[in-house]
Design a protein around this motif. Structure first.
Motif, PDB file in Angstrom:
ATOM      1  N   ARG A   1      -0.891   6.419  -6.802  1.00 12.59           N
ATOM      2  CA  ARG A   1      -1.986   7.401  -6.763  1.00 12.59           C
ATOM      3  C   ARG A   1      -1.454   8.831  -6.661  1.00 12.59           C
ATOM      4  O   ARG A   1      -2.213   9.750  -6.392  1.00 12.59           O
ATOM      5  CB  ARG A   1      -2.916   7.098  -5.584  1.00 12.59           C
ATOM      6  N   GLU A   2      -0.162   8.974  -6.868  1.00 12.06           N
ATOM      7  CA  GLU A   2       0.498  10.286  -6.835  1.00 12.06           C
ATOM      8  C   GLU A   2       0.355  10.957  -5.473  1.00 12.06           C
ATOM      9  O   GLU A   2       0.190  12.174  -5.360  1.00 12.06           O
ATOM     10  CB  GLU A   2      -0.048  11.195  -7.949  1.00 12.06           C
ATOM     11  N   MET A   3       0.434  10.143  -4.434  1.00  8.11           N
ATOM     12  CA  MET A   3       0.432  10.647  -3.061  1.00  8.11           C
ATOM     13  C   MET A   3       1.850  10.530  -2.510  1.00  8.11           C
ATOM     14  O   MET A   3       2.561   9.578  -2.808  1.00  8.11           O
ATOM     15  CB  MET A   3      -0.520   9.832  -2.181  1.00  8.11           C
ATOM     16  N   ARG A   4       2.241  11.483  -1.707  1.00  5.89           N
ATOM     17  CA  ARG A   4       3.571  11.466  -1.115  1.00  5.89           C
ATOM     18  C   ARG A   4       3.465  11.011   0.337  1.00  5.89           C
ATOM     19  O   ARG A   4       2.960  11.746   1.186  1.00  5.89           O
ATOM     20  CB  ARG A   4       4.193  12.860  -1.183  1.00  5.89           C
TER      21      ARG A   4
ATOM     22  N   TYR B   1       0.818  -1.216   0.000  1.00 14.14           N
ATOM     23  CA  TYR B   1       0.000   0.000   0.000  1.00 14.14           C
ATOM     24  C   TYR B   1       0.854   1.269   0.000  1.00 14.14           C
ATOM     25  O   TYR B   1       0.376   2.340  -0.390  1.00 14.14           O
ATOM     26  CB  TYR B   1      -0.979  -0.032   1.169  1.00 14.14           C
ATOM     27  N   LEU B   2       2.116   1.151   0.395  1.00 14.48           N
ATOM     28  CA  LEU B   2       3.040   2.266   0.229  1.00 14.48           C
ATOM     29  C   LEU B   2       3.275   2.510  -1.268  1.00 14.48           C
ATOM     30  O   LEU B   2       3.295   3.658  -1.724  1.00 14.48           O
ATOM     31  CB  LEU B   2       4.356   1.956   0.941  1.00 14.48           C
ATOM     32  N   VAL B   3       3.425   1.420  -2.015  1.00 18.75           N
ATOM     33  CA  VAL B   3       3.549   1.531  -3.470  1.00 18.75           C
ATOM     34  C   VAL B   3       2.283   2.138  -4.062  1.00 18.75           C
ATOM     35  O   VAL B   3       2.336   2.992  -4.956  1.00 18.75           O
ATOM     36  CB  VAL B   3       3.830   0.145  -4.096  1.00 18.75           C
TER      37      VAL B   3
ATOM     38  N   LEU C   1      11.739  -3.273  -1.932  1.00 18.09           N
ATOM     39  CA  LEU C   1      10.661  -2.283  -1.893  1.00 18.09           C
ATOM     40  C   LEU C   1      11.216  -0.886  -2.137  1.00 18.09           C
ATOM     41  O   LEU C   1      10.634  -0.101  -2.894  1.00 18.09           O
ATOM     42  CB  LEU C   1       9.949  -2.338  -0.540  1.00 18.09           C
ATOM     43  N   LEU C   2      12.335  -0.563  -1.480  1.00 15.60           N
ATOM     44  CA  LEU C   2      12.932   0.757  -1.639  1.00 15.60           C
ATOM     45  C   LEU C   2      13.257   1.038  -3.096  1.00 15.60           C
ATOM     46  O   LEU C   2      12.989   2.135  -3.609  1.00 15.60           O
ATOM     47  CB  LEU C   2      14.190   0.860  -0.781  1.00 15.60           C
ATOM     48  N   GLU C   3      13.830   0.059  -3.784  1.00 15.40           N
ATOM     49  CA  GLU C   3      14.167   0.263  -5.190  1.00 15.40           C
ATOM     50  C   GLU C   3      12.909   0.483  -6.025  1.00 15.40           C
ATOM     51  O   GLU C   3      12.895   1.300  -6.949  1.00 15.40           O
ATOM     52  CB  GLU C   3      14.953  -0.937  -5.719  1.00 15.40           C
TER      53      GLU C   3
ATOM     54  N   THR D   1       4.861   7.515   7.956  1.00 19.46           N
ATOM     55  CA  THR D   1       4.270   6.392   7.236  1.00 19.46           C
ATOM     56  C   THR D   1       5.332   5.476   6.653  1.00 19.46           C
ATOM     57  O   THR D   1       5.318   4.258   6.865  1.00 19.46           O
ATOM     58  CB  THR D   1       3.335   6.911   6.131  1.00 19.46           C
ATOM     59  N   TYR D   2       6.290   6.038   5.913  1.00 18.05           N
ATOM     60  CA  TYR D   2       7.282   5.130   5.328  1.00 18.05           C
ATOM     61  C   TYR D   2       8.279   4.632   6.361  1.00 18.05           C
ATOM     62  O   TYR D   2       8.814   3.519   6.238  1.00 18.05           O
ATOM     63  CB  TYR D   2       7.960   5.721   4.089  1.00 18.05           C
ATOM     64  N   LEU D   3       8.505   5.384   7.409  1.00 19.48           N
ATOM     65  CA  LEU D   3       9.362   4.887   8.484  1.00 19.48           C
ATOM     66  C   LEU D   3       8.730   3.668   9.144  1.00 19.48           C
ATOM     67  O   LEU D   3       9.407   2.666   9.411  1.00 19.48           O
ATOM     68  CB  LEU D   3       9.598   5.984   9.518  1.00 19.48           C
TER      69      LEU D   3
END
Length: 269
Positions: free
Chosen positions: A204-207, A197-199, A232-234, A212-214
């Motif tokens: 969805r062009e959300m930052r 869901y981070l992807v 995932l990071l890549e 959240t990413y931490l």
């Protein structure tokens, strides 16, 4: 510059008018024959869930609570609303949604969007409540999703199913919705799902904000799935994601081995 612009948009001509503006969250009455909680019926039924218990999400209620929260102050450092004393007590949380409505959840969403710099989206949310006298569907669905996300690991499937039901109902999630879902899944050690869901946020062009990413990458480190976290990071970087090292150091008090592992994962340190 962006923060200053957000403050100007949120700041009326005087502090008194600011209070009057946000008092509409708590004093506006819905039009006749319309639910005060949502602008269309929202039903949730997870009776086929293996982990189902006796608690069930609320359906729209027409009852009004005599107790109203104080006017919302976007510049306060205190939480927008008080969190439930026992987030695992879903029966009580859903009962309060039915009887007291969703005002607190709308305020939390408004506050979260505003703090992430999504001022126009936050004001659009407020405009629906102010101009139509109805609670946006995204608030109703996110409120139920957030209750499940905060209730502990055994309810992570309920959170995901609520999100799926939201999409199936034609309700578009916002950045606050997905941030709640990612953090809830990460807290339940569902790192792969949190990463998914981070992807989706980037698709969805959300930052995603730092918290959240931490949370997502902490779950990968905590579960000793660092290689999956690097993959995932890549993937995220391929979509334009750039982690903010300074914000991460300033925005968290965690300095244990998990935090060090996350910093090493994200920045090779």
């Amino acid at each position: 510059m962006a923060a200053a612009a957000a403050r100007r948009l949120l700041r009326p001509a005087s502090s008194a008018s600011l209070s009057n503006t946000f008092r509409l969250f708590t004093t506006s009455s819905p039009p006749p024959n319309r639910s005060p909680n949502t602008n269309s019926p929202v039903a949730f039924d997870w009776s086929d869930d293996d982990d189902a218990d006796n608690s069930s999400p609320p359906t729209p209620s027409t009852s009004n609570s005599p107790d109203r929260p104080p006017p919302y102050d976007p510049f306060s450092k205190k939480p927008a609303v008080a969190e439930p004393s026992d987030p695992t007590n879903l029966q009580e949380i859903f009962h309060r949604m039915r009887t007291e409505g969703l005002t607190d959840y709308a305020i939390k969403m408004f506050d979260g969007l505003s703090k992430d710099g999504l001022t126009h989206e936050a004001l659009a949310l407020f405009a629906v409540i102010k101009d139509k006298g109805a609670m946006p569907d995204v608030v109703a669905h996110t409120a139920v999703l957030e209750a499940y996300a905060n209730a502990g690991p055994k309810h992570w499937r309920d959170a995901v199913r609520t999100y799926d039901r939201m999409l199936a109902s034609g309700v578009t999630p916002n950045a606050y919705t997905l941030a709640v879902l990612v953090r809830g899944l990460a807290a339940s050690d569902r790192c792969a799902e949190a990463g998914k869901y981070l992807v989706e946020m980037l698709d969805r062009e959300m930052r995603p904000n730092v918290a959240t990413y931490l949370a997502a990458f902490e779950a990968y480190v905590r579960m000793e799935k660092v290689e999956e976290g690097k993959a995932l990071l890549e993937s995220l970087k391929g979509k334009g994601f750039v982690p903010d090292e300074e914000a991460m150091r300033d925005g968290t008090v965690k300095r244990g081995h998990v935090f060090r592992g996350v910093m090493n994962l994200l920045f090779d340190k």
